[in-house]
Design an enzyme around this catalytic site. Structure first.
Site, PDB file in Angstrom:
ATOM      1  N   ARG A 237      35.819  23.053  82.072  1.00 17.60           N
ATOM      2  CA  ARG A 237      35.181  22.912  83.373  1.00 17.60           C
ATOM      3  C   ARG A 237      36.189  22.677  84.494  1.00 17.60           C
ATOM      4  O   ARG A 237      35.878  22.852  85.664  1.00 17.60           O
ATOM      5  CB  ARG A 237      34.206  21.735  83.337  1.00 17.60           C
ATOM      6  CG  ARG A 237      33.396  21.636  82.075  1.00 17.60           C
ATOM      7  CD  ARG A 237      32.293  20.635  82.189  1.00 17.60           C
ATOM      8  NE  ARG A 237      31.119  21.275  82.763  1.00 17.60           N
ATOM      9  CZ  ARG A 237      30.002  20.629  83.091  1.00 17.60           C
ATOM     10  NH1 ARG A 237      29.934  19.330  82.919  1.00 17.60           N
ATOM     11  NH2 ARG A 237      28.987  21.266  83.591  1.00 17.60           N
TER      12      ARG A 237
ATOM     13  N   GLU B 112      34.716  16.299  85.736  1.00 11.92           N
ATOM     14  CA  GLU B 112      36.049  16.650  85.244  1.00 11.92           C
ATOM     15  C   GLU B 112      36.906  17.318  86.307  1.00 11.92           C
ATOM     16  O   GLU B 112      38.122  17.103  86.366  1.00 11.92           O
ATOM     17  CB  GLU B 112      35.921  17.570  84.027  1.00 11.92           C
ATOM     18  CG  GLU B 112      35.347  16.909  82.790  1.00 11.92           C
ATOM     19  CD  GLU B 112      33.829  16.867  82.762  1.00 11.92           C
ATOM     20  OE1 GLU B 112      33.262  16.296  81.828  1.00 11.92           O
ATOM     21  OE2 GLU B 112      33.201  17.418  83.705  1.00 11.92           O
TER      22      GLU B 112
ATOM     23  N   LYS C  35      17.481   2.705  78.795  1.00 14.81           N
ATOM     24  CA  LYS C  35      18.174   3.327  77.676  1.00 14.81           C
ATOM     25  C   LYS C  35      18.103   2.413  76.458  1.00 14.81           C
ATOM     26  O   LYS C  35      18.353   1.216  76.556  1.00 14.81           O
ATOM     27  CB  LYS C  35      19.639   3.564  78.073  1.00 14.81           C
ATOM     28  CG  LYS C  35      20.399   4.547  77.221  1.00 14.81           C
ATOM     29  CD  LYS C  35      21.718   4.890  77.893  1.00 14.81           C
ATOM     30  CE  LYS C  35      22.481   5.949  77.146  1.00 14.81           C
ATOM     31  NZ  LYS C  35      23.700   6.383  77.867  1.00 14.81           N
TER      32      LYS C  35
END
Length: 643
Positions: free
Chosen positions: A400, A372, A286
């Protein structure tokens, strides 16, 4: 070897990649990184993840035939390179701006974008469904799902994998973009050879023949085959010790250096030819190619605002604290006073401000990954164990976990506090990231309390009450904007959950303006504009928006006209709930509701979106003025006739 001044300028579409030599591909990768750093540093966006997938995206487009072979990115913030390679490089100056490029795949932009994938962990379900559909239709398309940057921590991805493992007929390639430290790349000729064998049909056919023959040997057949299969698995696990996916029954190849275009192309081509589900595991870095990102320990420049394209320093300093800053400080103060307070988040430790709490109380801080649903139910479990959990997530992601909030937290009356950052209109991340549903959704949860504080003092007041006084499901929501100046009340009616603050009070007013949260300040500005037109009004802020305060109902009964302003859907929102409570109490009053319409909001900055919606002081004041004058007109006509 001579190359054009810019290879990137010669790329009009994915097919142009296939004619490039290895040296040209490497040059193109460097150009794409430079392009990303230059452009995203000006507009802001997800820089780090895209710097990490340059070669990977190039290899995917060399092997697969987009858009005939659908490519689905998960999450979609990894799709910038995909956009560049599919003819949208010249639009990058408009990235995440009104009328410009979305920061996620957008089917309206290009035929190469199949899914507007901006919430994580959904790609495998999309891909499984599409691949199944093409199989039923007899089409030989291969569906590619690129999943990574944390998306595999979501439970939905594993639900999909469970089903994919049972569907060997699917032409599906799952590219795992692993930019973390979970796996060590496997090197050496033997590893590469075995990886190739595992995605070769002849390998599978040979195993099948061996199984049939060996199992026919009396007495020793089945034990012998088991021993042989165990030997194969053992060798494979020595070479690739993290081979979890193969244990699910899905063919696996990797890990692969995600920055080696030749190796990537080779493995992806093998996977494409295999004709059944294959996982291609790639190790990427990354922020690769931008030193400032590589050295940024917090998140490798996962998402940035406008920055210096050399140093990575922000171009504009934030002089005023944000709501997130205020929440972060309040949590540390509360945590120091009460050891029962614990904090949870779903891969949002830094963005939600829990970093400070984690530094002070590491053993009381839990980052569950992009999960979540698990976060909310785990919080319920913590509450049952005698703690008071605070779950900090973005408002849009509460969608969600609604079932868990309803059935695990509320049904069991668990003292869980859910703090929603980025509530209301957020703008630049597009329609999926506006936090415009939470008050409508949570409003139907029995026993739930919701606060939308208007300033830091009210944030501290409501959060403190949530974690120390009320052992009930609670939501505290606030904007991503800068923290507004304190907005003191001139009077307060009621206390605790029934408290209503009066921000302006006029004894001659026949109009009541109710402003919630960040829009309490907007309500005050509307009041000022009406006053300039000779229309007096009173402004109220219910400290606790849910349940509807009886004090607010009583207050509304003193006026002829009630206006509600909320940073949420009008449909099922707080204004409509107040209307229902007034009707149930026999209060007859004219009402106007201002909020977000029931539609997905087009990309734009927060001010631009609010202007389009008419959620500005001027627009609201004009609408209220028209309504007030229309109500007064019949009385004026009657008075003239009487005279």
């Amino acid at each position: 070897m001579m190359f054009p001044m810019s290879l990137l300028e010669s790329i009009a579409g994915p097919r142009d990649l296939r004619a490039l030599s290895r040296a040209q591909l490497e040059q193109l990768a460097e150009e794409i990184r430079a392009f990303l750093i230059t452009n995203v540093s000006r507009t802001g966006g997800h820089l780090g993840p895209n710097l990490g997938v340059v070669e990977l995206t190039m290899a995917i487009h060399r092997v697969f035939n987009s858009p005939y072979d659908p490519i689905i990115f998960d999450t979609g913030h990894q799709s910038y390179v995909h956009k560049i390679l599919t003819g949208r490089a010249d639009q990058f100056a408009t990235l995440r701006q009104q009328g410009g490029l979305s920061g996620y795949p957008e089917p309206g932009e290009s035929e190469h974008d199949w899914v507007a994938n901006s919430h994580a962990s959904t790609s495998l379900s999309w891909a499984e469904g599409m691949a199944k559909g093409y199989a039923l239709r007899g089409e030989d398309r291969t569906v590619v799902a690129v999943i990574g940057d944390g998306a595999l921590t979501g439970g939905m991805a594993w639900e999909a994998l469970n089903n994919i493992a049972a569907e060997p007929e699917l032409r599906l390639v799952i590219v795992v973009n692993d930019n973390g430290r979970s796996y060590t790349p496997t090197v050496g000729g033997l590893a590469n050879h075995l990886a190739g064998l595992r995605t070769d049909r002849r390998y599978e056919e040979t195993l099948s023949v061996i199984k049939r023959v060996v199992n026919k040997i009396p007495m020793f057949g089945r034990p012998m085959y088991g021993l042989m299969h165990g030997f194969k698995t053992g060798v494979k696990d020595v070479v690739a010790p993290q081979d979890l996916f193969s244990d699910l029954g899905i063919k696996y190849t990797g890990p692969i250096d995600g920055h080696d275009i030749a190796a990537l192309t080779n493995r992806l081509e093998q996977a494409r030819q295999f004709g059944s589900p294959v996982i291609v595991h790639c190790i990427t870095q990354k922020g690769k190619g931008f030193r400032a990102a590589e050295e940024h320990e917090e998140d490798r420049f996962h998402a940035v605002g406008q920055i210096n394209d050399v140093t990575g320093e922000p171009l504009s300093a934030t002089l005023q604290a944000t709501w997130t800053d205020a929440f972060a400080e309040t949590m540390v103060q509360l945590g120091a006073k009460d050891p029962r307070i614990v904090a949870l988040t779903a891969a949002m430790l830094h963005p939600t401000g829990l970093t400070r709490f984690a530094a002070a109380f590491p053993e009381r801080t839990f980052d569950v990954g992009i999960a979540e649903q698990h976060a909310i139910t785990s919080a319920a479990g913590l509450a049952k164990a005698g703690l008071h959990p605070v779950v900090a997530i973005y408002s849009t992601f509460l969608n969600r976990a609604f079932d868990q909030l309803l059935m695990d937290v509320a049904l069991h009356r668990c003292g869980v506090t859910v703090v929603l950052d980025r509530a209301g209109v957020t703008g630049a991340d597009g329609p999926s990231h506006n936090g415009m549903w939470d008050m409508t959704l949570t409003g139907i949860v029995p026993g739930l309390q919701l606060a939308a504080p208007r300033d830091q003092a009210r944030l501290e007041e409501t959060l403190s009450r949530a974690v120390t006084v009320d052992d009930a499901p609670t939501v505290v929501r606030f904007s991503k904007e800068r923290l507004p100046d304190e907005l003191p009340a001139v009077a307060r009616r009621g206390d605790g959950l029934t408290a209503v603050d009066l921000l302006h009070q006029d004894p001659e007013a026949r109009t009541l303006i109710v402003g919630y949260g960040q829009f309490a300040g907007l309500a005050v500005r509307v009041h000022d504009m009406l006053a300039a037109q000779g229309i007096p009004s009173t402004v109220a802020d219910p400290i606790w928006a849910l349940p509807i305060s009886p004090e607010l109902v009583s207050l509304a009964d003193e006026f002829d006209h009630v206006v509600t302003i909320e940073d949420n859907l009008v449909a099922g929102g707080l204004g409509q709930r107040l209307r229902a409570e007034l009707a149930a109490s026999g209060v007859e009053v004219t009402m106007q509701h201002f909020g977000i319409p029931q539609e997905f909001l087009a990309l734009g900055s927060r001010p631009q979106v609010l202007d389009r919606l008419g959620l500005t002081p001027k627009a609201i004041a004009q609408e209220v003025l028209r309504a007030v004058l229309a109500e007064a007109a019949p009385e004026q006509v009657h008075a003239r006739h009487q005279g």
